[in-house]
Write a protein that holds these residues in place. Structure first.
Motif: not given
Length: 180
Positions: A74-94
């Protein structure tokens, strides 16, 4: 492949070696049996204590991989919604949780491998010590003492190889079960 599988070929020789030890002297035979039971006990305790850690490590790793895969799909959607940094933090935590679980499992395995190695060295010294004690008492010859040490080491070699490779076998079994 590996030494664990090849050790299975030596298993039929264990009773023969132990039988010859009993022929040399019953104390040598019983000491080999005692060391074998100790080795099996250490291996069983290590396996029992690591099952939960292996499972936790696998689950944490799968969660991190799943999150990363979802974000990539969902990279396009994540980028369009501007939640890339949050998604990256969530993945980093996991991912960090997976690394911690894996490190805990590896430390546990290393601790038990250390005990197994210590037991192996103790077995070799113990076999010589028992043989020397019997030589001092005049119950066996020096040659029987040396033969007893060699036979004890050969009798316990398959158990030792199995103890060293059980973790890899456990991982292979889990991977096979996950693929089925």
């Amino acid at each position: 492949t590996g030494t664990g599988l090849l050790a299975l070929l030596d298993v039929p020789w264990i009773p023969i070696y132990v039988g010859v030890l009993f022929l040399l002297h019953p104390v040598l035979g019983w000491s080999a049996i005692a060391f074998g039971l100790l080795q099996l006990g250490v291996t069983w305790l290590a396996h029992r204590g690591s099952q939960a850690r292996v499972e936790a490590s696998m689950q944490a790793s799968q969660a991190a991989d799943a999150a990363g895969g979802q974000f990539l799909r969902a990279a396009d959607t994540v980028r369009a919604m501007g939640i890339g940094p949050r998604a990256q933090r969530l993945w980093h935590q996991r991912h960090q949780a997976a690394l911690r679980a894996e490190a805990a499992q590896a430390a546990h395995q290393a601790r038990w491998m250390g005990w197994s190695k210590w037991l192996r060295y103790t077995q070799q010294a113990g076999a010589l010590g028992v043989g020397a004690w019997l030589v001092i008492r005049g119950e066996v010859t020096v040659g029987a003492m040396v033969a007893g040490n060699v036979l004890t080491t050969r009798a316990l070699a398959p158990l030792d190889a199995w103890a060293q490779t059980w973790a890899g076998g456990l991982g292979a079994q889990k991977a096979l079960a996950a693929g089925a």
